[in-house]
Structure formats: C-alpha cells, structure tokens
Design a protein around this motif. Sequence first.
Motif, PDB file in Angstrom:
ATOM      1  N   PRO A 133      17.871 -11.117  62.516  1.00 48.17           N
ATOM      2  CA  PRO A 133      17.301 -12.178  61.285  1.00 48.17           C
ATOM      3  C   PRO A 133      15.467 -12.174  62.052  1.00 48.17           C
ATOM      4  CG  PRO A 133      18.945 -13.496  61.538  1.00 48.17           C
ATOM      5  CD  PRO A 133      18.967 -12.515  63.004  1.00 48.17           C
ATOM      6  N   GLY A 134      14.985 -12.310  61.409  1.00 51.05           N
ATOM      7  CA  GLY A 134      13.244 -11.883  61.886  1.00 51.05           C
ATOM      8  C   GLY A 134      12.550 -10.671  62.209  1.00 51.05           C
ATOM      9  N   GLN A 135      13.811  -9.820  62.705  1.00 51.50           N
ATOM     10  CA  GLN A 135      13.623  -8.063  63.239  1.00 51.50           C
ATOM     11  C   GLN A 135      12.612  -7.936  61.633  1.00 51.50           C
ATOM     12  OE1 GLN A 135      17.039  -6.310  64.317  1.00 51.50           O
ATOM     13  NE2 GLN A 135      15.759  -4.086  64.743  1.00 51.50           N
ATOM     14  N   LYS A 136      11.796  -6.580  62.061  1.00 51.83           N
ATOM     15  CA  LYS A 136      11.081  -5.890  60.733  1.00 51.83           C
ATOM     16  C   LYS A 136      12.021  -4.310  60.313  1.00 51.83           C
ATOM     17  CE  LYS A 136       6.521  -8.372  60.707  1.00 51.83           C
ATOM     18  NZ  LYS A 136       5.268  -7.969  60.989  1.00 51.83           N
ATOM     19  N   VAL A 137      11.986  -4.242  59.362  1.00 52.15           N
ATOM     20  CA  VAL A 137      12.899  -2.497  59.035  1.00 52.15           C
ATOM     21  C   VAL A 137      12.280  -2.546  58.399  1.00 52.15           C
ATOM     22  CG1 VAL A 137      14.911  -2.234  58.440  1.00 52.15           C
ATOM     23  CG2 VAL A 137      15.268  -3.549  59.660  1.00 52.15           C
ATOM     24  N   THR A 138      11.597  -0.719  58.560  1.00 53.48           N
ATOM     25  CA  THR A 138      10.727   0.356  57.949  1.00 53.48           C
ATOM     26  C   THR A 138      11.389   1.094  56.662  1.00 53.48           C
ATOM     27  OG1 THR A 138       9.062   0.344  59.411  1.00 53.48           O
ATOM     28  CG2 THR A 138       9.332   1.713  57.533  1.00 53.48           C
ATOM     29  N   VAL A 139      11.203   0.747  55.470  1.00 58.35           N
ATOM     30  CA  VAL A 139      12.308   1.965  54.806  1.00 58.35           C
ATOM     31  C   VAL A 139      10.914   2.535  53.246  1.00 58.35           C
ATOM     32  CG1 VAL A 139      13.541   1.294  52.355  1.00 58.35           C
ATOM     33  CG2 VAL A 139      13.427  -0.427  53.752  1.00 58.35           C
ATOM     34  N   ARG A 140      11.289   3.572  53.860  1.00 53.66           N
ATOM     35  CA  ARG A 140      10.624   4.717  53.249  1.00 53.66           C
ATOM     36  C   ARG A 140      11.466   4.873  52.109  1.00 53.66           C
ATOM     37  NH1 ARG A 140       6.134   5.512  56.278  1.00 53.66           N
ATOM     38  NH2 ARG A 140       5.784   5.586  58.351  1.00 53.66           N
ATOM     39  N   ALA A 141      10.475   5.237  50.971  1.00 48.66           N
ATOM     40  CA  ALA A 141      11.203   5.660  49.432  1.00 48.66           C
ATOM     41  C   ALA A 141      10.168   6.118  48.316  1.00 48.66           C
ATOM     42  CB  ALA A 141      12.176   4.105  48.864  1.00 48.66           C
ATOM     43  N   ALA A 142      10.837   6.740  47.350  1.00 47.30           N
ATOM     44  CA  ALA A 142       9.957   7.551  46.615  1.00 47.30           C
ATOM     45  C   ALA A 142       9.666   6.150  45.582  1.00 47.30           C
ATOM     46  CB  ALA A 142      10.484   8.185  45.899  1.00 47.30           C
ATOM     47  N   ALA A 143       8.109   6.461  45.085  1.00 49.40           N
ATOM     48  CA  ALA A 143       7.559   5.575  44.384  1.00 49.40           C
ATOM     49  C   ALA A 143       8.692   5.048  43.247  1.00 49.40           C
ATOM     50  CB  ALA A 143       6.042   6.134  43.848  1.00 49.40           C
ATOM     51  N   ALA A 144       9.278   5.435  42.667  1.00 46.84           N
ATOM     52  CA  ALA A 144      10.273   5.179  42.254  1.00 46.84           C
ATOM     53  C   ALA A 144      11.065   4.582  42.116  1.00 46.84           C
ATOM     54  CB  ALA A 144      10.813   5.932  40.928  1.00 46.84           C
ATOM     55  N   THR A 145      11.398   4.574  42.834  1.00 44.19           N
ATOM     56  CA  THR A 145      12.898   3.383  43.964  1.00 44.19           C
ATOM     57  C   THR A 145      12.173   2.127  44.456  1.00 44.19           C
ATOM     58  OG1 THR A 145      13.882   5.604  44.643  1.00 44.19           O
ATOM     59  CG2 THR A 145      14.264   3.680  45.843  1.00 44.19           C
ATOM     60  N   ALA A 146      11.332   2.453  44.909  1.00 39.09           N
ATOM     61  CA  ALA A 146      10.324   0.936  45.331  1.00 39.09           C
ATOM     62  C   ALA A 146       9.864   0.272  44.193  1.00 39.09           C
ATOM     63  CB  ALA A 146       8.801   1.151  46.243  1.00 39.09           C
ATOM     64  N   THR A 147       9.736   0.598  42.891  1.00 37.17           N
ATOM     65  CA  THR A 147       9.448   0.094  42.251  1.00 37.17           C
ATOM     66  C   THR A 147      10.761  -0.880  41.538  1.00 37.17           C
ATOM     67  OG1 THR A 147       7.474   1.528  41.345  1.00 37.17           O
ATOM     68  CG2 THR A 147       8.988  -0.284  39.442  1.00 37.17           C
ATOM     69  N   ALA A 148      11.805   0.161  41.654  1.00 38.99           N
ATOM     70  CA  ALA A 148      12.905  -0.057  41.352  1.00 38.99           C
ATOM     71  C   ALA A 148      14.026  -1.581  42.029  1.00 38.99           C
ATOM     72  CB  ALA A 148      13.928   0.579  41.323  1.00 38.99           C
ATOM     73  N   ALA A 149      13.712  -0.594  43.428  1.00 37.53           N
ATOM     74  CA  ALA A 149      13.943  -2.405  44.547  1.00 37.53           C
ATOM     75  C   ALA A 149      12.960  -3.719  44.297  1.00 37.53           C
ATOM     76  CB  ALA A 149      14.059  -1.904  45.719  1.00 37.53           C
ATOM     77  N   ARG A 150      11.653  -3.675  43.798  1.00 32.89           N
ATOM     78  CA  ARG A 150      11.275  -5.100  43.574  1.00 32.89           C
ATOM     79  C   ARG A 150      11.769  -5.112  42.815  1.00 32.89           C
ATOM     80  NH1 ARG A 150       7.468  -1.738  45.694  1.00 32.89           N
ATOM     81  NH2 ARG A 150       6.117  -1.271  43.465  1.00 32.89           N
ATOM     82  N   THR A 151      12.346  -4.598  40.886  1.00 33.35           N
ATOM     83  CA  THR A 151      12.453  -5.110  39.511  1.00 33.35           C
ATOM     84  C   THR A 151      13.674  -5.024  39.494  1.00 33.35           C
ATOM     85  OG1 THR A 151      11.873  -2.730  38.791  1.00 33.35           O
ATOM     86  CG2 THR A 151      10.279  -3.910  38.665  1.00 33.35           C
ATOM     87  N   VAL A 152      14.773  -5.617  40.929  1.00 33.56           N
ATOM     88  CA  VAL A 152      15.784  -5.791  40.126  1.00 33.56           C
ATOM     89  C   VAL A 152      16.416  -6.426  38.522  1.00 33.56           C
ATOM     90  CG1 VAL A 152      16.558  -5.911  42.232  1.00 33.56           C
ATOM     91  CG2 VAL A 152      15.583  -8.520  41.384  1.00 33.56           C
ATOM     92  N   ALA A 153      17.493  -6.578  38.351  1.00 25.90           N
ATOM     93  CA  ALA A 153      17.799  -7.023  37.010  1.00 25.90           C
ATOM     94  C   ALA A 153      17.601  -8.682  37.223  1.00 25.90           C
ATOM     95  CB  ALA A 153      19.151  -6.894  36.426  1.00 25.90           C
ATOM     96  N   LYS A 154      17.630  -9.499  36.197  1.00 23.93           N
ATOM     97  CA  LYS A 154      16.950 -10.477  35.695  1.00 23.93           C
ATOM     98  C   LYS A 154      18.342 -11.560  36.615  1.00 23.93           C
ATOM     99  CE  LYS A 154      12.516 -10.701  33.922  1.00 23.93           C
ATOM    100  NZ  LYS A 154      11.663 -11.580  32.626  1.00 23.93           N
ATOM    101  N   GLY A 155      18.515 -12.748  36.864  1.00 24.53           N
ATOM    102  CA  GLY A 155      19.890 -13.658  36.602  1.00 24.53           C
ATOM    103  C   GLY A 155      19.723 -14.685  37.414  1.00 24.53           C
ATOM    104  N   THR A 156      20.166 -15.319  37.197  1.00 30.09           N
ATOM    105  CA  THR A 156      20.342 -16.405  37.746  1.00 30.09           C
ATOM    106  C   THR A 156      20.078 -15.977  39.450  1.00 30.09           C
ATOM    107  OG1 THR A 156      22.574 -16.769  37.718  1.00 30.09           O
ATOM    108  CG2 THR A 156      21.152 -17.350  36.049  1.00 30.09           C
ATOM    109  N   ARG A 157      19.700 -17.780  39.969  1.00 32.38           N
ATOM    110  CA  ARG A 157      20.062 -17.940  41.524  1.00 32.38           C
ATOM    111  C   ARG A 157      21.135 -18.898  41.896  1.00 32.38           C
ATOM    112  NH1 ARG A 157      18.076 -14.551  45.239  1.00 32.38           N
ATOM    113  NH2 ARG A 157      17.286 -15.746  45.903  1.00 32.38           N
TER     114      ARG A 157
END
Length: 373
Positions: A133-157
């Motif tokens: 926990p707290g460690q930083k991990v770099t992720v390199r992805a195509a733009a569409a992939t990065a966007t998809a990761a930020r826009t996960v399907a809506k749901g309840t917490r």
Amino acid sequence: MVISAPPATAPEVVVLPSAGVAAANPAPHGWTTHTVRPGDTLIGIAARYRTTVGVLAARNEIRDRGHIVAGTRLAVPRTTPAKSAKRPTPQQPRTVHVVRSGDTLIGIAARYRVPLASVLKANRLTARSVIHPGQKVTVRAAAATATAARTVAKGTRYRVRAGDTLGAIAIRHRTSVGAIARASGISTRSVIRPGQRLTIPGRAGGSTTTAKQPVPDTFNGVRYPRSVAEAAARNRAILAKRSVPSRTTTKSMIVSTARRHGVDPKLALAVAYQESGWNQRAVSPANAVGVMQVIPDAGRWASDLAGRRLDLLDPQDNVTAGVVILRALGRATTSPEKAVAAYYQGLGALQKHGMYTDTKQYVRTVMALRKTM
C-alpha cells in the motif's frame, strides 16, 4: 555529402569513392520508386537520389547503363526518412496508480485493461514481486484504454464487512465475482478487508425488488449447470434461516479441528478465510458450501476420510471436511503450497497440468494470509 550532377555528355564517373560505397548503406532511409522520364540518364538519377550508378544498376539489374527506357520504374534510395518515420511515435498515456490495500499486480492490470506483462515491464517487476500500500505503479496504455479505465460502469458502492468474501458479496448482489473485480479494479482472488470499498456494477438507479432475480450460475468466470446453481440456491436458503457461529467462534473451531487432525492451524485458517471469510452461510454458484467452501463430491470424499457422514450445512462438519481434505492433500503433495493449490484446483489437475495462473495467485494469497494468522 552533396553531389553535383555532371553534364549529360560527360563520361561516366565514380561519384563516390569506391571504399565509401562499399562500406556505406546504399539506402539508409529505405527505397522508393522513380519513373524514368524522357531525357533521364542513369547518372542524373543517381545524382538526384545521392547514390551511384553502380548501386542503381545492381538494384534494378540493369546491364546497359547507358540506355534506360522512359516509363521504366526504378528502385532508388530515399533521400530523407519516410513521412511515417518523420512523425515520432506518440507516447502511450502514462498513469500512476497508488497501490491500495488488497491490490495485486494482476488486479491493477485488469483495472486498466492492459496486459500484466506491460505493467511488469513498465515498473521493472516480475510476476513474483510483492507490492505494498502506498507504492506507485506506472501503467502505460492506449488512450482509449486509459479512458475506459476511468469510466468504469456505474454501480453502487459497497463497504466490506467482517467475514465478507467476493463470492458472498457477488451472490448477495446477484452478480459475479468477475464483474465486481473489474468494476473495483481488483483481481478475482484479491484479499478484501473490512472497511474496503467495492463497486457493485449495473445497479445504479435500478430496483432490486421490482423483478424476480435469476439464480446466479456463474462464478469466477465459469458458468455452472442449472441443476448445480439451483442446488446452491437451496443450500443458501437453508443456511439463511439457520443460526451460524460468529467469526470468532468459527476461528476457534478451525484451530481446534486442525490440531486434532494434525493440520497446521494457520494454514487451515488462511484457506478458510480466503474461501469464505469464516462464514458458514457462504454458498457459491458451484455449490461450494460453508466455511471451507466444500462441494458435495468433495464432501463425500471427506466423509470417507473422516470415517463418518459429514453434513456440509453443519458448521463443525464443514470445517472437519475442509481440514481432513487439507490433511489428505498435504500427504499427497510435497509442500504446503502444493496442498493449497490442490485444494483450489484439484489434485488430479495439479498433477497433470501443474498450477494454473489463477491457482498461483490463490496460493500466494493464502500463504500471505497464513503469515497474518
């Protein structure tokens, strides 16, 4: 080096020193095509493309260097890099993920929808690396992939409670472990902790009571026969009406049973926690029942091992079934890790195929839990 073209009437000359031609790459930027026009000469074309008559003649298999026909297409060196090479390769978007409790490298890769290998390479890690926990991990992805990761399907917490497991949460919310894992950015085999927040997909704004919910029949990406799913639903309904021991009592039960049968109590506790969170009411769509998540066939084998019929719906019998199975697998394998792998994957499959990828993750998780018990 700039080479001026000699007059068309001049005798053929060596435009570059022979030693330089032999050592140099005749087409450092690759080849292109020149269509011979009226009045062109091989000497003039060579000068235009900064090469030699010899290079052109050899490349185009020309025997009569003094005669070329208009309309002929000749291979000639490019004088500059191709246009596609001029444009720098766009850098893949770089995301820095801060590791949270319960994260795994597999889960991070799944969240950002990139291959695990790319995460390992970007961070100079291996599949055996431990993240904190707290460690930083770099992720390199195509733009569409990065966007998809930020826009996960809506749901309840959902806030994880003591005793929760991904399987039990999935069953409670009529979804699958895989769907929760993807929406929450974790692996299907991640260890979840009380207080951790998960996303339950596909339920935002929806009602859970207006329509009859189907019996869940998919677990960890595997779909089970209807008869199995319905048997699991019946067991779930039975346990929902029964009184079951608390987690504290269940923990003590596991320890005492493990000691009685000569099994490492910490290993039994870790397996049980990973399987159900020490929750007797947990029943998966595969009809894996109770604290130790034992399916009926394994329960019959456990009954033979114990020398009496074990009722998997009974907490003590359920724990006994899991413990005697662990004891048998420990005797049939050469290490605690392999015994745990066989508990998850099956002894026959382990002996035939070795550990599957998800089995290796399961074993790592259980062995890490063992150290905390």
